[in-house]
Structures are given as structure tokens and as C-alpha cells.
Design a protein around this motif. Sequence first.
Motif, PDB file in Angstrom:
ATOM      1  N   THR A 117      27.418  77.015 -16.673  1.00 43.89           N
ATOM      2  CA  THR A 117      28.402  76.243 -15.918  1.00 43.89           C
ATOM      3  C   THR A 117      28.033  76.303 -14.446  1.00 43.89           C
ATOM      4  OG1 THR A 117      30.148  76.694 -17.527  1.00 43.89           O
ATOM      5  CG2 THR A 117      30.838  76.031 -15.334  1.00 43.89           C
ATOM      6  N   SER A 163      22.494  66.830 -14.250  1.00 43.17           N
ATOM      7  CA  SER A 163      22.778  66.892 -12.817  1.00 43.17           C
ATOM      8  C   SER A 163      23.899  67.882 -12.538  1.00 43.17           C
ATOM      9  CB  SER A 163      23.174  65.507 -12.283  1.00 43.17           C
ATOM     10  OG  SER A 163      24.334  65.034 -12.941  1.00 43.17           O
ATOM     11  N   VAL A 164      23.900  68.407 -11.325  1.00 45.62           N
ATOM     12  CA  VAL A 164      24.908  69.367 -10.885  1.00 45.62           C
ATOM     13  C   VAL A 164      25.545  68.842  -9.606  1.00 45.62           C
ATOM     14  CG1 VAL A 164      23.672  71.307 -11.909  1.00 45.62           C
ATOM     15  CG2 VAL A 164      23.225  70.696  -9.541  1.00 45.62           C
ATOM     16  N   PRO A 165      26.740  69.313  -9.239  1.00 38.29           N
ATOM     17  CA  PRO A 165      27.372  68.838  -8.004  1.00 38.29           C
ATOM     18  C   PRO A 165      26.581  69.262  -6.778  1.00 38.29           C
ATOM     19  CG  PRO A 165      28.960  69.927  -9.442  1.00 38.29           C
ATOM     20  CD  PRO A 165      27.605  70.207 -10.004  1.00 38.29           C
ATOM     21  N   THR A 179      30.640  68.716  -3.891  1.00 38.35           N
ATOM     22  CA  THR A 179      30.007  67.426  -4.111  1.00 38.35           C
ATOM     23  C   THR A 179      29.393  66.895  -2.817  1.00 38.35           C
ATOM     24  OG1 THR A 179      32.120  66.309  -3.727  1.00 38.35           O
ATOM     25  CG2 THR A 179      31.553  66.861  -6.003  1.00 38.35           C
ATOM     26  N   ARG A 230      33.667  70.982  -7.506  1.00 37.40           N
ATOM     27  CA  ARG A 230      33.574  70.404  -8.841  1.00 37.40           C
ATOM     28  C   ARG A 230      32.803  71.360  -9.746  1.00 37.40           C
ATOM     29  NH1 ARG A 230      37.086  67.925  -7.361  1.00 37.40           N
ATOM     30  NH2 ARG A 230      37.378  65.659  -7.201  1.00 37.40           N
ATOM     31  N   THR A 231      33.166  71.357 -11.021  1.00 30.64           N
ATOM     32  CA  THR A 231      32.532  72.217 -12.013  1.00 30.64           C
ATOM     33  C   THR A 231      32.009  71.372 -13.153  1.00 30.64           C
ATOM     34  OG1 THR A 231      33.973  74.081 -11.463  1.00 30.64           O
ATOM     35  CG2 THR A 231      32.875  74.136 -13.596  1.00 30.64           C
ATOM     36  N   VAL A 232      30.745  71.581 -13.515  1.00 33.87           N
ATOM     37  CA  VAL A 232      30.117  70.898 -14.641  1.00 33.87           C
ATOM     38  C   VAL A 232      29.732  71.961 -15.665  1.00 33.87           C
ATOM     39  CG1 VAL A 232      28.236  69.414 -15.397  1.00 33.87           C
ATOM     40  CG2 VAL A 232      29.267  69.063 -13.147  1.00 33.87           C
ATOM     41  N   SER A 233      30.221  71.807 -16.887  1.00 33.49           N
ATOM     42  CA  SER A 233      30.020  72.810 -17.929  1.00 33.49           C
ATOM     43  C   SER A 233      29.107  72.259 -19.019  1.00 33.49           C
ATOM     44  CB  SER A 233      31.363  73.230 -18.524  1.00 33.49           C
ATOM     45  OG  SER A 233      31.188  74.194 -19.530  1.00 33.49           O
ATOM     46  N   THR A 254      29.081  75.296 -10.459  1.00 35.62           N
ATOM     47  CA  THR A 254      30.195  74.973  -9.574  1.00 35.62           C
ATOM     48  C   THR A 254      29.666  74.832  -8.152  1.00 35.62           C
ATOM     49  OG1 THR A 254      31.723  76.211 -10.972  1.00 35.62           O
ATOM     50  CG2 THR A 254      32.453  75.701  -8.750  1.00 35.62           C
ATOM     51  N   CYS A 257      28.484  79.653 -19.838  1.00 33.87           N
ATOM     52  CA  CYS A 257      29.381  78.621 -20.354  1.00 33.87           C
ATOM     53  C   CYS A 257      30.385  79.268 -21.310  1.00 33.87           C
ATOM     54  CB  CYS A 257      28.594  77.520 -21.055  1.00 33.87           C
ATOM     55  SG  CYS A 257      29.609  76.173 -21.685  1.00 33.87           S
ATOM     56  N   LEU A 310      25.609  72.818 -19.378  1.00 26.20           N
ATOM     57  CA  LEU A 310      24.266  72.430 -18.955  1.00 26.20           C
ATOM     58  C   LEU A 310      23.245  73.369 -19.596  1.00 26.20           C
ATOM     59  CD1 LEU A 310      24.972  71.816 -15.170  1.00 26.20           C
ATOM     60  CD2 LEU A 310      24.850  70.117 -16.986  1.00 26.20           C
TER      61      LEU A 310
END
Length: 403
Positions: free
Chosen positions: A225, A307-309, A230, A285-288, A227, A321, A290
Motif C-alpha cells: 500500500t 502508479s502511485v500518488p 498527489t 491519497r492511498t493506493v492499495s 500513501t 497490504c 500494488l
Amino acid sequence: MLRSLVSSVTTGPTSEWAGRILIANSGLISQQRGRRRTLTPVPWLPPVKENIPKTGVGMSQGTKNLLEQVIEKETLANSTFAHQSSQETSVTIGDIPETSRRVGLVVRKIGMLPQWTNEGTRILCTVLEVNENHVVSITSPEMWYKSSAVGKRKAFNRHGPMWRVTVGAGNDDPTKYTLAYRRQFAKAGIPTKEKLGCFLVTEDALPTAGQALDARHFGVGQYITATGKTIDWGFQGGMHRWGMRGQPTRRTTKSHRRIGSVGSVGDARIWPGKRMPGHMGYEWRTVSGLEIVRINVDKQVIYVKGSVPGDIGETLLLKDCLQEEKRLKSGPMPTWAPSLETIDEEQETEPEEGVVPKSLLFNEKFSPKLFRFTSPSIVFTDADAKKTAGRDKTKAKIAKVKK
């Protein structure tokens, strides 16, 4: 009495923030809720960097050289001490309970780079650098709950008690920072760090203060994950910020990219949350979920699928994750250490023709489904050549196969 107490405290270089802390704790004012994005530090915290025009102003050249030598030796000694403490730490590789939370890494986004699978599929990956990560401090849930407003929400949550582990990244010149900021690194016995990040960690996965963190804390094929903040687009209109359609482009004057009516009929006011032009981006922002497909151990670089923020050069926080189907079932606890490294002493032989020797390659770990450019892509045999010549019935021959 309160005025005299405030005037006695508000003397010296830190008078501004010290007085504000005293007044806030006295209950005279209530803390206002801040904006979503903050470009400047809060006024009630002490400054991090020194407010001087230039380091070494008024010093002779000999004093400057002596100061640089002292800083270099202190940084080397702290790095050596941190490396020794990491080697002495007991680390095991085993099953990770579902309730456990490991520490993460503070990384820097380098950019994006394509990779290819064994089937020839092109995937776009984000390249992240793990730059000199060390554990700065560990705060217990009780202490965190008493000393911080954030700790009152996160120290004891539905997952149980959580320790706050602060991780620093990127060695920097200590003369740029204040004494209060440098003390936390001196206490841990590590060099002064440029970036800091905090993680929630359970008791069974607590590292030691001053321990070095490696990119191999995560494994190839693991899901993580990310974080971060942006991309900061600044002030943008409604069409760019919210994707609005705009008004007609014909028979109009200066309204082609306007948002139109804001719906203020009747109450004659703008409702909170109305989508209007304003500051766009620079939000957490958090992208989980990956996937890690490649790790360069020598350069401490992680290749993440997708892609990541954040923009290039921004700092991000990486952690395990928590999705059930993508959760890490087995790995190093509490983190990777040099004691887990096994060195295979291989006999040096002359490399085959067309194969790059291992001495010229980086120590890297690849996903099994990722194509490696050191291996041949297409291999033709004599049977393939005869089979191709027999099936080729076209008049134009691209290449003649010699029998």
C-alpha cells in the motif's frame, strides 16, 4: 497572573510557539479545524530548520573545514553503529499473524519505467528509491495517547494497542536543522534525516531504535500500500478540477469554460461542498494492492506495478497490504536484517557467448513472470529451420535457409 506567565515564557527565539502552546493548553482558545492541504507548518510547533541566511556565516575557512570533518566523522560513526545494531537484531522468517502490523518504508518516487512479461505483455511500473532508512524512535501506546491528539484516536483502536514507529530517510547536513530536531537522531545513534514518516506497528513486530531498514523488507510478488501527496496543480477551473462540461462555445461571451449556475436561488448562499474552481491536488491519497515485480538490492530500488500518488521526487510511505486476498502470509519479522543474507560462493568460470557476466550486473530479484533481458528471447534450432523452409510457399523469400 496568566498574562505575567505568558510574558515570562514568551522571551527568546521560541517565544512565539511557546506562548501559543501555553495559551492553547490553558483553554482560552479552541483549536480550529485546518484545511485539507497545508503548505506551511503549524505555528504551535517548534521550527525544524535554522532561520539563518547561510550556514557558516562569519566563520573562517579553517573553522569551516574542521566543522565539515567533524560532521563527516559523526555521520560515519552513526552509520557504523546503526549497521552493527541491525546485525545483532534477532530476525526470523515465518508466518505473519493476521493481527500483526509491520513497519513500513519511506521512499522517494524516481519515475515510471516499462517492464515486459515472458508473454511479451508491456506493464508500466513505478520506480521507488529506499534512501538510507533508519528507525528513529518508538512510542508506546500509553505515551502516544497522553502526548498527542492523533494518539488519542490511533493508539488504541479496533485492532488493539498500536506503537508509533518513526522512520527517517535521507542523510542530510545537520547544520541546517535546529538542536531540538537533531536530538532525536542523536538519541537513536543515527545520522540526521531529511524526511520522517510514522507507522502503526503491533508489539510482536517492533524493530529496535536505530535499526536500518532495507528494500528487502518487502519481497518480490508481495502486494503493498502506497500513501503520499498527489500532484500539486495549483488553482484550477471547474472543468479541469471536477471534469465539468462547460457552457456552449457558440453565441456566448467569456463563458466557454465556466461552471454556470451555482444554485443559490432561495437561500441566497453557497452550500458547503459545492464543486467550484480552487486548489487542485496536493492531498493525501492511498493506493492499495500494488504488486512488487522487481527489486534492485544494490541501488535499493523497488519496481511497483502501476502508479502511485505524487510527482517525481515526492516522498511516499510504503507498508503491507491489508486486503485479505493480498495480505502477506509469510516474511521477515520484524524486518529484514543482514543475518538473513546467504552468500553462495560460486566458482568463477568463463561466461558463455552472449551471456553477460554476473560481475557486471546488479544484485536484483525478479518476479518469475517478468522477462529478463540477460536471457535469450528467441532460440532457433536446426529442426525449426527445416520446418520453416518446408512450409514457406511464397514466391518472395526473405531469407534462404541453407541445408
